[in-house]
Design an enzyme around this catalytic site. Structure first.
Site, PDB file in Angstrom:
ATOM      1  N   ASP A  10      -9.580  -8.553  29.010  1.00  0.00           N
ATOM      2  CA  ASP A  10      -9.821  -8.495  30.452  1.00  0.00           C
ATOM      3  C   ASP A  10      -9.136  -9.621  31.208  1.00  0.00           C
ATOM      4  O   ASP A  10      -9.222  -9.684  32.442  1.00  0.00           O
ATOM      5  CB  ASP A  10     -11.327  -8.484  30.758  1.00  0.00           C
ATOM      6  CG  ASP A  10     -12.064  -9.676  30.143  1.00  0.00           C
ATOM      7  OD1 ASP A  10     -11.403 -10.499  29.489  1.00  0.00           O
ATOM      8  OD2 ASP A  10     -13.294  -9.766  30.327  1.00  0.00           O
ATOM      9  N   ASP A  53     -10.186  -7.720  22.282  1.00  0.00           N
ATOM     10  CA  ASP A  53     -10.951  -8.917  22.611  1.00  0.00           C
ATOM     11  C   ASP A  53     -12.437  -8.636  22.433  1.00  0.00           C
ATOM     12  O   ASP A  53     -12.920  -7.537  22.727  1.00  0.00           O
ATOM     13  CB  ASP A  53     -10.659  -9.339  24.052  1.00  0.00           C
ATOM     14  CG  ASP A  53     -11.248 -10.700  24.383  1.00  0.00           C
ATOM     15  OD1 ASP A  53     -11.150 -11.610  23.547  1.00  0.00           O
ATOM     16  OD2 ASP A  53     -11.835 -10.847  25.474  1.00  0.00           O
ATOM     17  N   ASP A 346      22.604  20.429 -15.007  1.00  0.00           N
ATOM     18  CA  ASP A 346      21.213  19.997 -14.855  1.00  0.00           C
ATOM     19  C   ASP A 346      21.109  18.479 -14.781  1.00  0.00           C
ATOM     20  O   ASP A 346      20.340  17.929 -13.985  1.00  0.00           O
ATOM     21  CB  ASP A 346      20.367  20.509 -16.022  1.00  0.00           C
ATOM     22  CG  ASP A 346      20.134  22.015 -15.972  1.00  0.00           C
ATOM     23  OD1 ASP A 346      20.437  22.620 -14.926  1.00  0.00           O
ATOM     24  OD2 ASP A 346      19.645  22.569 -16.970  1.00  0.00           O
ATOM     25  N   GLU A 372      22.284  23.620  -5.461  1.00  0.00           N
ATOM     26  CA  GLU A 372      22.750  22.239  -5.402  1.00  0.00           C
ATOM     27  C   GLU A 372      22.529  21.640  -4.014  1.00  0.00           C
ATOM     28  O   GLU A 372      23.195  20.693  -3.618  1.00  0.00           O
ATOM     29  CB  GLU A 372      24.245  22.159  -5.763  1.00  0.00           C
ATOM     30  CG  GLU A 372      25.168  22.862  -4.803  1.00  0.00           C
ATOM     31  CD  GLU A 372      25.465  24.319  -5.175  1.00  0.00           C
ATOM     32  OE1 GLU A 372      26.538  24.803  -4.790  1.00  0.00           O
ATOM     33  OE2 GLU A 372      24.625  24.959  -5.845  1.00  0.00           O
TER      34      GLU A 372
END
Length: 461
Positions: A10, A53, A346, A372
Site C-alpha cells: 500500500d 506486504d 534405427d 524421420e
C-alpha cells in the site's frame, strides 16, 4: 528465467523500489495497492509469483493468502510475504495460510532473487506436470485412481548426530511425518529400487563448510532422490549460502536456530507438494507410456503431440506469451536405409532423438510424428530464442557423427528445420493446423534451398 510478478504494497514508494529490483532481473512487474486489488489482478492476470506486504489498510497479507489459496484459479501461485514485523506469530500465521516464504524487511536482494528463481522453477515444473496430465485426460484416458494420503518421511542430516536428534525431538508430536536421523553416506547409498525419503533436512555445512550443499547437488543427480524435497538449514544472516542453496535446487530454507512450529509447517507443506507432484508424475508415466510413446526413440508420438500442442496453444492464448513450433526432418534418410540397412536407420533416429532432447528444456515438447520427422514445441519462447535454439540443434546434430551398428563406421547426418513463430492474438496462431502448415512450408523451403538449413515462418500479422 522470465516471469510476471505481482507486487502488493500500500506504499507506492515500496512498490516502485521493488519494481526496479525485479525489472533489472528481467521480470515483468504488476502492481497492486491493497489486498482487494491484489485478488482482482491475480484472478485476471494469473501472475507467476506474488510478493505480498503483510500489513495493508483493507486486509492483511494473511487474509489475502487465504483467499488466494481458496480460489482454484489462483491456488497454485507462489506467494512470498514481506514485512517489517519480526514477530514470530506473524510468520506462523502467514505460513499456515499458504505463504511459500516469509521475508523480513530490510530485504536482502540476493536471497530475495534466489527465492524468486527457486519458486518460479518449482511452479514451471508443476505446471508442466499438470499440462501433461490434462493432455492425458484429453486423449480419453480415465482419471488416475485416487491414492489415499500416506504419511510422509523425512531424513534429518547434520554434521553432529546429537543435533539431528535434537531436531527430531523438537518436531515430535508436531508432524505426522516419519522422522529418521541419517548420515551423508547413508543418504548417498540409498538404492534406486527402494522408497527414498520424501524430504531431506540438511545442515548447510555438515562437518565442514559447504558439505551440505555438495550433498544437495549429489541428491539431485541421483535417480532415487532426484524428486525429493530438500530443506537446507542455514545460519541466520548467511545470505550467500541461502541463495546458493536455492540456486542449487533446495526447495526450502530455514534459519538456525529454528522455531519448531515453523519447521513443522514448512516440512508438512514441502511433503504435501512432493506427494502431489509424485501423483501427477505417476499418472502421466503410467497412463501414457504405452499408448503415446514411440517405441524406437522413447519420444512422444503423433497421438500425444497434437492434443498437447492444442493445450500449449490454449495456454499461450490465456497468458499472451509467444511460443514456437519446429518441424525437423533428417536429410536423405532413405539413403541411409538403402545403403546401410534399417538397423543403421534405427540408430540414426535414436541418436537424433537423444540429441534433440539433450538440447531442450524439460518444458519443451518433442515427438516423432513420421518416419524421420520430429515435432518440437517451445512454450513461452520469444522469436529470437526460438531461432537460436533451432540453429543450435542443426549445428549440434551435424557436428556429431552417428556410430553405425556392428562397427561398420559412422555417418555425418544433417537435418532441415522449419520454424513457425507464434504470437498469441496474431492471425492463425490459435489454429494448430495453420501453425503446422506454416512450419511444414518453412521445412519445404529449407529442403528446396539445399537442406541442412533452418527456415523461419514468422507469426502472421
Amino acid at each position: 528465467m522470465a516471469g510476471r510478478i505481482l507486487v502488493v504494497d500500500d506504499i507506492a514508494t515500496n512498490r516502485i523500489v521493488m519494481k526496479v529490483r525485479l525489472a533489472e532481473a528481467c521480470y515483468e512487474v504488476l502492481q497492486a495497492e491493497d489486498g482487494r486489488a491484489a485478488l482482482d489482478i491475480a484472478q485476471r492476470e494469473r501472475p507467476d509469483l506474488i510478493l505480498l506486504d503483510m500489513m495493508m489498510a483493507d486486509m492483511d497479507g494473511v487474509e489475502v493468502c487465504r483467499r488466494l489459496r481458496a480460489d482454484p484459479e489462483t491456488a497454485d501461485i507462489p506467494i512470498i510475504v514481506i514485512t517489517a514485523s519480526r514477530q514470530s506469530d506473524h510468520k506462523m500465521r502467514a505460513l499456515a495460510a499458504g505463504a511459500d516464504e516469509f521475508l523480513p524487511k530490510p530485504l536482502d536482494e540476493l536471497t530475495l532473487l534466489a527465492r524468486v528463481r527457486s519458486l518460479l522453477r518449482a511452479r514451471e515444473t508443476a505446471q508442466e506436470l499438470a499440462l501433461r496430465d490434462s493432455t492425458r485426460r484429453a486423449l480419453g484416458f480415465a482419471e488416475a485412481a485416487e491414492i489415499f494420503a500416506r504419511p510422509g518421511t523425512a531424513a534429518l542430516i547434520s554434521g553432529q548426530r546429537e543435533q539431528a536428534l535434537s531436531w527430531k525431538t523438537a518436531l515430535k508430536g508436531r508432524v505426522q511425518t516419519g522422522l529418521t536421523v541419517m548420515t551423508r553416506t547413508q543418504a548417498l547409498a540409498l538404492p534406486e529400487t527402494s522408497a527414498s525419503p520424501d524430504l531431506f533436512v540438511i545442515a548447510a555445512d555438515l562437518d565442514r563448510p559447504g558439505v551440505g550443499l555438495r550433498l544437495l547437488t549429489d541428491l539431485r543427480a541421483r535417480a532415487a532422490t532426484r524428486h525429493a524435497a530438500i530443506m537446507i538449514v542455514v545460519t541466520e544472516g548467511d545470505h550467500q549460502t541461502a541463495a546458493m542453496a536455492l540456486d542449487l535446487g533446495a526447495t526450502d530454507l530455514i534459519a538456525a536456530p529454528f522455531d519448531p512450529q515453523e519447521m513443522a509447517l514448512r516440512l508438512e507443506a514441502q511433503i504435501q507438494r512432493k506427494h502431489q507432484a509424485d501423483r501427477l508424475r505417476a499418472s502421466v508415466k503410467d497412463g501414457l507410456r504405452m499408448a503415446v510413446t514411440d517405441p524406437l526413440t522413447g519420444l512422444f508420438n503423433r497421438r500425444y503431440a497434437l492434443p498437447h500442442l492444442r493445450q500449449i496453444v490454449s495456454r499461450a492464448t490465456e497468458t499472451e506469451r509467444p511460443f514456437a513450433v519446429m518441424l525437423l526432418d533428417i536429410d536423405r534418410f532413405k539413403t541411409v536405409n538403402d545403403r546401410h540397412g534399417h538397423a543403421a536407420g534405427d540408430v540414426v533416429l535414436q541418436q537424433i532423438a537423444q540429441q534433440i532432447a539433450a538440447n531442450l528444456r524439460p518444458v519443451d515438447m518433442i515427438a516423432r510424428i513420421g518416419g524421420e520427422e520430429f515435432l518440437i514445441v517451445l512454450p513461452e519462447t520469444a522469436p529470437g530464442l526460438a531461432s537460436r535454439t533451432a540453429e543450435r540443434l542443426r549445428q549440434q546434430i551435424g557436428a556429431t557423427p552417428v556410430l553405425l551398428p556392428g562397427g561398420i563406421g559412422s555417418l555425418v547426418i544433417s537435418v532441415s528445420i522449419g520454424l513457425a513463430l507464434c504470437d498469441p492474438g496474431a492471425e492463425g496462431c490459435n489454429d494448430i493446423d495453420a501453425i503446422l502448415s506454416r512450419a511444414d512450408a518453412a521445412l519445404y523451403r529449407a529442403k528446396s534451398n539445399g537442406r541442412n538449413k533452418v527456415t523461419i515462418s514468422p507469426s502472421a500479422a
